[in-house]
Scaffold this motif. Structure first.
Motif, PDB file in Angstrom:
ATOM      1  N   ALA A 192       0.810  -1.226   0.000  1.00 49.52           N
ATOM      2  CA  ALA A 192       0.000   0.000   0.000  1.00 49.52           C
ATOM      3  C   ALA A 192       0.840   1.270   0.000  1.00 49.52           C
ATOM      4  N   GLN A 193       2.022   1.197   0.563  1.00 49.94           N
ATOM      5  CA  GLN A 193       2.819   2.409   0.751  1.00 49.94           C
ATOM      6  C   GLN A 193       3.130   3.130  -0.556  1.00 49.94           C
ATOM      7  N   ASP A 194       3.406   2.384  -1.626  1.00 54.72           N
ATOM      8  CA  ASP A 194       3.718   3.064  -2.888  1.00 54.72           C
ATOM      9  C   ASP A 194       2.773   2.642  -4.010  1.00 54.72           C
ATOM     10  N   ALA A 195       1.551   2.264  -3.642  1.00 51.31           N
ATOM     11  CA  ALA A 195       0.543   1.904  -4.643  1.00 51.31           C
ATOM     12  C   ALA A 195       0.131   3.148  -5.429  1.00 51.31           C
ATOM     13  N   ALA A 196      -0.317   2.930  -6.672  1.00 49.68           N
ATOM     14  CA  ALA A 196      -0.731   4.037  -7.536  1.00 49.68           C
ATOM     15  C   ALA A 196      -2.103   3.745  -8.139  1.00 49.68           C
ATOM     16  N   GLY A 197      -2.831   4.797  -8.464  1.00 47.42           N
ATOM     17  CA  GLY A 197      -4.133   4.657  -9.113  1.00 47.42           C
ATOM     18  C   GLY A 197      -5.210   4.215  -8.145  1.00 47.42           C
ATOM     19  N   PHE A 198      -5.366   2.912  -8.016  1.00 51.75           N
ATOM     20  CA  PHE A 198      -6.217   2.328  -6.977  1.00 51.75           C
ATOM     21  C   PHE A 198      -5.601   1.006  -6.563  1.00 51.75           C
ATOM     22  N   VAL A 199      -6.023   0.485  -5.436  1.00 52.22           N
ATOM     23  CA  VAL A 199      -5.557  -0.819  -4.984  1.00 52.22           C
ATOM     24  C   VAL A 199      -6.642  -1.849  -5.290  1.00 52.22           C
ATOM     25  N   TYR A 200      -6.236  -2.920  -5.958  1.00 47.95           N
ATOM     26  CA  TYR A 200      -7.128  -4.009  -6.331  1.00 47.95           C
ATOM     27  C   TYR A 200      -7.111  -5.019  -5.193  1.00 47.95           C
ATOM     28  N   CYS A 201      -8.201  -5.068  -4.438  1.00 49.27           N
ATOM     29  CA  CYS A 201      -8.303  -5.996  -3.306  1.00 49.27           C
ATOM     30  C   CYS A 201      -8.902  -7.317  -3.800  1.00 49.27           C
ATOM     31  N   VAL A 202      -8.117  -8.361  -3.750  1.00 50.91           N
ATOM     32  CA  VAL A 202      -8.574  -9.678  -4.191  1.00 50.91           C
ATOM     33  C   VAL A 202      -9.394 -10.291  -3.063  1.00 50.91           C
ATOM     34  N   SER A 203     -10.663 -10.563  -3.341  1.00 52.69           N
ATOM     35  CA  SER A 203     -11.587 -10.958  -2.271  1.00 52.69           C
ATOM     36  C   SER A 203     -11.362 -12.378  -1.779  1.00 52.69           C
ATOM     37  N   SER A 204     -10.757 -13.218  -2.617  1.00 53.51           N
ATOM     38  CA  SER A 204     -10.622 -14.630  -2.277  1.00 53.51           C
ATOM     39  C   SER A 204      -9.291 -15.150  -2.794  1.00 53.51           C
ATOM     40  N   LEU A 205      -8.691 -16.054  -2.068  1.00 52.77           N
ATOM     41  CA  LEU A 205      -7.487 -16.708  -2.571  1.00 52.77           C
ATOM     42  C   LEU A 205      -7.865 -17.624  -3.730  1.00 52.77           C
ATOM     43  N   GLY A 206      -6.958 -17.804  -4.658  1.00 53.66           N
ATOM     44  CA  GLY A 206      -7.240 -18.653  -5.817  1.00 53.66           C
ATOM     45  C   GLY A 206      -7.419 -17.816  -7.065  1.00 53.66           C
ATOM     46  N   VAL A 207      -8.077 -18.411  -8.062  1.00 55.68           N
ATOM     47  CA  VAL A 207      -8.215 -17.766  -9.364  1.00 55.68           C
ATOM     48  C   VAL A 207      -9.543 -17.012  -9.457  1.00 55.68           C
ATOM     49  N   THR A 208      -9.688 -16.246 -10.548  1.00 52.24           N
ATOM     50  CA  THR A 208     -10.941 -15.530 -10.764  1.00 52.24           C
ATOM     51  C   THR A 208     -12.083 -16.510 -10.984  1.00 52.24           C
ATOM     52  N   GLY A 209     -13.303 -16.013 -10.775  1.00 51.86           N
ATOM     53  CA  GLY A 209     -14.482 -16.847 -10.987  1.00 51.86           C
ATOM     54  C   GLY A 209     -15.611 -16.428 -10.076  1.00 51.86           C
ATOM     55  N   VAL A 210     -16.823 -16.767 -10.468  1.00 54.99           N
ATOM     56  CA  VAL A 210     -18.004 -16.444  -9.677  1.00 54.99           C
ATOM     57  C   VAL A 210     -18.008 -17.285  -8.402  1.00 54.99           C
ATOM     58  N   ARG A 211     -18.328 -16.651  -7.284  1.00 53.60           N
ATOM     59  CA  ARG A 211     -18.420 -17.373  -6.005  1.00 53.60           C
ATOM     60  C   ARG A 211     -19.774 -17.092  -5.356  1.00 53.60           C
ATOM     61  N   ASN A 212     -20.292 -18.106  -4.650  1.00 55.89           N
ATOM     62  CA  ASN A 212     -21.585 -17.925  -3.984  1.00 55.89           C
ATOM     63  C   ASN A 212     -21.467 -17.022  -2.763  1.00 55.89           C
ATOM     64  N   THR A 213     -20.361 -17.160  -2.039  1.00 50.44           N
ATOM     65  CA  THR A 213     -20.170 -16.332  -0.842  1.00 50.44           C
ATOM     66  C   THR A 213     -18.736 -15.824  -0.801  1.00 50.44           C
ATOM     67  N   ILE A 214     -18.575 -14.657  -0.226  1.00 48.30           N
ATOM     68  CA  ILE A 214     -17.252 -14.062  -0.035  1.00 48.30           C
ATOM     69  C   ILE A 214     -17.085 -13.810   1.457  1.00 48.30           C
ATOM     70  N   THR A 215     -16.158 -14.522   2.055  1.00 52.25           N
ATOM     71  CA  THR A 215     -16.033 -14.478   3.515  1.00 52.25           C
ATOM     72  C   THR A 215     -14.857 -13.636   3.995  1.00 52.25           C
ATOM     73  N   THR A 216     -14.029 -13.159   3.084  1.00 49.79           N
ATOM     74  CA  THR A 216     -12.866 -12.363   3.468  1.00 49.79           C
ATOM     75  C   THR A 216     -13.303 -11.064   4.149  1.00 49.79           C
ATOM     76  N   ASP A 217     -12.553 -10.641   5.152  1.00 47.35           N
ATOM     77  CA  ASP A 217     -12.827  -9.367   5.818  1.00 47.35           C
ATOM     78  C   ASP A 217     -12.234  -8.239   4.976  1.00 47.35           C
ATOM     79  N   ILE A 218     -13.000  -7.819   3.987  1.00 45.55           N
ATOM     80  CA  ILE A 218     -12.537  -6.779   3.065  1.00 45.55           C
ATOM     81  C   ILE A 218     -12.292  -5.475   3.822  1.00 45.55           C
TER      82      ILE A 218
END
Length: 258
Positions: free
Chosen positions: A160-186
């Motif tokens: 975060a210290q030298d991030a630019a533009g915006f920070v992309y918060c990945v909601s779940s470990l693993g690859v992209t894809g539709v998920r029924n629930t997202i349990t990460t503490d965003i």
């Protein structure tokens, strides 16, 4: 204020992703205009790659379809040139390091800058290896977007210290894809970022319904949706523009009053 920051200036941002060339570059261009009209604040354009390691089966298949259809980097640049004659919506390329290396890092970023592309996401480049891309991008005005996953607090702070533009918060470990629930503490991830730098945070990976978008947008500054849109492109092919626009409108409407 940069165009990327500006995308977050009027409430919660909705950020759709498409794979350029799926089903064709002509349709991809039309999708950009339709998604902007439907309320998109910033658009991620995926440059296809033969081995997209961060992607689940939906976007992997889209990459292969696009490559088979001839969606090479120069053709995508030509599409963006046409888009820029009609709209100045913030655009961010999302691709893989090999695509940029193969084209030539400086040449790629110079071309992107000349076309008015605002940022670049490299899904397979960790923080420790981003310097060569970030340095050239900074020089040319193309912001390298950092991704953070639900990992250690110390790592999120460092990124975060030298991030630019915006920070992309990945909601779940693993690859992209539709998920029924997202349990990460965003919310916790976002707070860690904001403690280091006041920069917009957008959540992606797994979001597909208006209810999920609303829930995630309550914890972050924006929502990124890819697989659900790419799935519509696969289902409807050349006729996907209206279904995608309707979907984007429903997602934007779900977060509009937050």
């Amino acid at each position: 204020m940069t165009k990327i920051k500006n995308a977050f200036a009027n409430g919660k941002a909705f950020i759709p992703f498409i794979t350029c060339g799926d089903p064709s570059l002509t349709v991809s261009e039309q999708l950009v205009y339709a998604m902007e009209a439907a309320g998109a604040d910033l658009i991620e354009l995926g440059i296809p790659f033969s081995d997209p390691t961060a992607e689940g089966p939906v976007i992997q298949a889209a990459n292969l379809r696009a490559l088979h259809a001839g969606a090479l980097t120069d053709a995508i640049f030509e599409m963006v040139a046409r888009i820029r004659q009609k709209t100045q919506i913030p655009l961010v390329f999302m691709t893989y390091a090999n695509v940029v290396y193969h084209y030539g890092t400086r040449r790629f970023l110079q071309k992107a800058a000349d076309l008015g592309v605002d940022g670049l996401i490299l899904a397979d480049v960790p923080y420790e290896e981003k310097a060569e891309f970030a340095k050239v991008g900074q020089e040319l005005g193309v912001e390298l977007i950092s991704m953070i996953a639900p990992t250690s607090h110390d790592r999120i702070k460092m990124i975060a210290q030298d991030a630019a533009g915006f920070v992309y918060c990945v909601s779940s470990l693993g690859v992209t894809g539709v998920r029924n629930t997202i349990t990460t503490d965003i919310n916790a991830m976002v707070q860690l970022v904001k403690h280091e730098q006041e920069i917009p945070c957008a959540v992606g990976f797994g979001i597909s319904t208006p209810a999920q978008a609303r829930e995630m947008a309550q914890q972050a500054d924006g929502v990124i949706v890819g697989s659900a849109i790419v799935r519509l492109c696969e289902k409807y092919g050349q006729d996907c523009v209206k279904p995608v626009a309707d979907y984007v409108r429903s997602m934007k409407d779900a977060i509009r009053d937050l």
